[in-house]
Design a protein around this motif. Sequence first.
Motif, PDB file in Angstrom:
ATOM      1  N   TYR A 221      44.589  26.919  34.637  1.00 49.25           N
ATOM      2  CA  TYR A 221      45.265  28.116  34.148  1.00 49.25           C
ATOM      3  C   TYR A 221      45.347  29.161  35.258  1.00 49.25           C
ATOM      4  O   TYR A 221      46.421  29.718  35.535  1.00 49.25           O
ATOM      5  CB  TYR A 221      44.487  28.667  32.945  1.00 49.25           C
ATOM      6  CG  TYR A 221      45.203  29.740  32.166  1.00 49.25           C
ATOM      7  CD1 TYR A 221      45.324  31.042  32.660  1.00 49.25           C
ATOM      8  CD2 TYR A 221      45.741  29.472  30.911  1.00 49.25           C
ATOM      9  CE1 TYR A 221      45.952  32.026  31.940  1.00 49.25           C
ATOM     10  CE2 TYR A 221      46.389  30.463  30.188  1.00 49.25           C
ATOM     11  CZ  TYR A 221      46.487  31.733  30.707  1.00 49.25           C
ATOM     12  OH  TYR A 221      47.122  32.709  29.987  1.00 49.25           O
ATOM     13  N   ASN A 222      44.209  29.420  35.915  1.00 49.24           N
ATOM     14  CA  ASN A 222      44.197  30.409  36.989  1.00 49.24           C
ATOM     15  C   ASN A 222      45.119  30.014  38.140  1.00 49.24           C
ATOM     16  O   ASN A 222      45.802  30.860  38.729  1.00 49.24           O
ATOM     17  CB  ASN A 222      42.777  30.590  37.529  1.00 49.24           C
ATOM     18  CG  ASN A 222      41.887  31.381  36.580  1.00 49.24           C
ATOM     19  OD1 ASN A 222      42.362  31.991  35.635  1.00 49.24           O
ATOM     20  ND2 ASN A 222      40.586  31.354  36.838  1.00 49.24           N
ATOM     21  N   GLY A 223      45.123  28.722  38.473  1.00 44.72           N
ATOM     22  CA  GLY A 223      45.968  28.260  39.567  1.00 44.72           C
ATOM     23  C   GLY A 223      47.436  28.478  39.276  1.00 44.72           C
ATOM     24  O   GLY A 223      48.203  28.927  40.147  1.00 44.72           O
ATOM     25  N   SER A 268      44.628  44.293  40.959  1.00 43.64           N
ATOM     26  CA  SER A 268      43.811  44.944  39.939  1.00 43.64           C
ATOM     27  C   SER A 268      42.943  43.937  39.195  1.00 43.64           C
ATOM     28  O   SER A 268      41.763  44.189  38.923  1.00 43.64           O
ATOM     29  CB  SER A 268      44.720  45.694  38.959  1.00 43.64           C
ATOM     30  OG  SER A 268      43.966  46.372  37.986  1.00 43.64           O
ATOM     31  N   ILE A 269      43.510  42.769  38.895  1.00 43.33           N
ATOM     32  CA  ILE A 269      42.732  41.727  38.222  1.00 43.33           C
ATOM     33  C   ILE A 269      41.566  41.291  39.101  1.00 43.33           C
ATOM     34  O   ILE A 269      40.412  41.188  38.647  1.00 43.33           O
ATOM     35  CB  ILE A 269      43.624  40.518  37.882  1.00 43.33           C
ATOM     36  CG1 ILE A 269      44.654  40.898  36.815  1.00 43.33           C
ATOM     37  CG2 ILE A 269      42.777  39.336  37.403  1.00 43.33           C
ATOM     38  CD1 ILE A 269      45.666  39.812  36.536  1.00 43.33           C
ATOM     39  N   MET A 270      41.851  41.053  40.356  1.00 44.52           N
ATOM     40  CA  MET A 270      40.810  40.570  41.260  1.00 44.52           C
ATOM     41  C   MET A 270      39.709  41.607  41.450  1.00 44.52           C
ATOM     42  O   MET A 270      38.517  41.278  41.449  1.00 44.52           O
ATOM     43  CB  MET A 270      41.437  40.180  42.605  1.00 44.52           C
ATOM     44  CG  MET A 270      42.309  38.931  42.530  1.00 44.52           C
ATOM     45  SD  MET A 270      42.882  38.347  44.135  1.00 44.52           S
ATOM     46  CE  MET A 270      44.046  39.612  44.578  1.00 44.52           C
ATOM     47  N   LEU A 278      42.935  34.987  42.563  1.00 39.20           N
ATOM     48  CA  LEU A 278      43.160  34.826  41.121  1.00 39.20           C
ATOM     49  C   LEU A 278      42.604  33.502  40.616  1.00 39.20           C
ATOM     50  O   LEU A 278      42.215  33.388  39.443  1.00 39.20           O
ATOM     51  CB  LEU A 278      44.663  34.906  40.806  1.00 39.20           C
ATOM     52  CG  LEU A 278      45.316  36.288  40.877  1.00 39.20           C
ATOM     53  CD1 LEU A 278      46.807  36.173  40.582  1.00 39.20           C
ATOM     54  CD2 LEU A 278      44.669  37.259  39.903  1.00 39.20           C
ATOM     55  N   THR A 279      42.552  32.504  41.466  1.00 36.91           N
ATOM     56  CA  THR A 279      42.040  31.195  41.046  1.00 36.91           C
ATOM     57  C   THR A 279      40.569  31.250  40.693  1.00 36.91           C
ATOM     58  O   THR A 279      40.065  30.339  40.029  1.00 36.91           O
ATOM     59  CB  THR A 279      42.270  30.163  42.157  1.00 36.91           C
ATOM     60  OG1 THR A 279      41.760  30.682  43.398  1.00 36.91           O
ATOM     61  CG2 THR A 279      43.752  29.860  42.315  1.00 36.91           C
ATOM     62  N   ASP A 280      39.855  32.311  41.113  1.00 42.58           N
ATOM     63  CA  ASP A 280      38.417  32.403  40.866  1.00 42.58           C
ATOM     64  C   ASP A 280      38.060  33.317  39.700  1.00 42.58           C
ATOM     65  O   ASP A 280      36.871  33.576  39.459  1.00 42.58           O
ATOM     66  CB  ASP A 280      37.708  32.914  42.135  1.00 42.58           C
ATOM     67  CG  ASP A 280      37.883  31.968  43.308  1.00 42.58           C
ATOM     68  OD1 ASP A 280      37.965  30.747  43.064  1.00 42.58           O
ATOM     69  OD2 ASP A 280      37.941  32.449  44.461  1.00 42.58           O
TER      70      ASP A 280
END
Length: 454
Positions: A221-223, A268-270, A278-280
């Motif tokens: 999902y993140n990828g 902002s998410i990171m 974002l993958t993490d």
Amino acid sequence: MQSELQAIYDGWANLTTAQLGSALPRQLDIDEIPALPLAKALDMPPQAGFARGDLGIKLGRLRVAPSGEQPLRIELAGVEPDRGTVELRVSGLRLSGTQEVQGTQIWESGIDGAGTGLRHGVRMRGGADDDNDPHPTWIATANKQREALQNVAGGNGAALLSTYSTHRAAFTDAFTSQYTMSFQNGWAAGPISDMAQDTNDSVNNNGVINSSSKTYGTTTYNGNAQTQQLALAIALTTLAALDNPNNPKDPNNPHNLAAASVATFASSIMQNTNVGQLTDVPEHNSDQVFAIVAKGKPAPAVSVEDVHTLLNGNPIGGRDAEGNAWTMVLSEDERAFVRRMQAEHAEHIARLNAIHPVPLAQGGLRATLDCFVALRFAHEGGLRLLDGRVELDGFDLDFDDSGWDAALGTGLAHLAREALGQARFIKSLLHDRVADTLERALVPALAGVLLGAR
């Protein structure tokens, strides 16, 4: 002086139809009109050479000629001090020309509209109704979440929605423009639809949204979220470059500003989940997401220059309001993805720029025209024309579409007739073009006859 002018007008009233008609040109050619759109995204007949296309119509060889049947008469001649008006009725003018139905090749992604709520394929026509509407439960969930975001304490939710609204037109361009089909193809892929369905279910059941245990295509999902964030930024900067090829990094271009907002959202998410990619991002359910929105700190805005720098493969960063350092950088796989998508966009743009309409069916057209010509004269040391205008009556266009069924097939021919019947702008455009041509020709010609007959 007024009596002298009145005498002139009284004499004009005795002019014969033949004398007045001598002013009419034998033929007036109408300036060329560009091909006009009729309908989008339709199945094309075999002779088109491609399966799907947009339908248009080209009007050509348009000309107006007198019928020779009492075409002209004076209806009004009025005199005021030093001024006079003549109104002439011109009847039975014949408009003729040709019409050609054309098809222009299109490429479709089959996109479902995503968050924009657009209809499937953004089609005006074509496609079954059950395939041509956004998924109703996804739209209902999105509306429910928008309402919930408005009520998040601290105003972060409302700020997110405001940012989206600011850039919605640019986002819609990315999902609909013929130039960003490579992006749309990626968004329309099965794994993205699977993600959307799982997101809908998780939000409604407060389950894990970005589960790391399930894959979509070849990644998580993140990828996929990271890939699509990059893809959207690439599509937007592609449109910005098309808007202004001489300044593709224009900091005021709306597509560039939307791309910068995409990168800012990712940053902002990171920063609020303490990850470098974002993958993490750790797994979160919907309650946890809303908690982050409520308590999170907006990341520093990524500039237009920054987003272009990032897509060029270089790191960006700085310090936030509290002095904490932040950075964003693409992995080697992400750089390769950016280069590939940019190349796909460039290839598709070149393909679009090379296409041209293909003739599908031809025929004639005709109409009968009536108009008024109003002329104003002054008598100041001699009679002279002040100004003139033409008022063209409404008219019905008779299209010879007898060959359409054989050339297009009955189904497409029916759609073409239906679209033509609804395309009032075509008749309005033609009306204005004919009226302008008549005015430029008839006003000086009729004024010359009247002034020469004094």
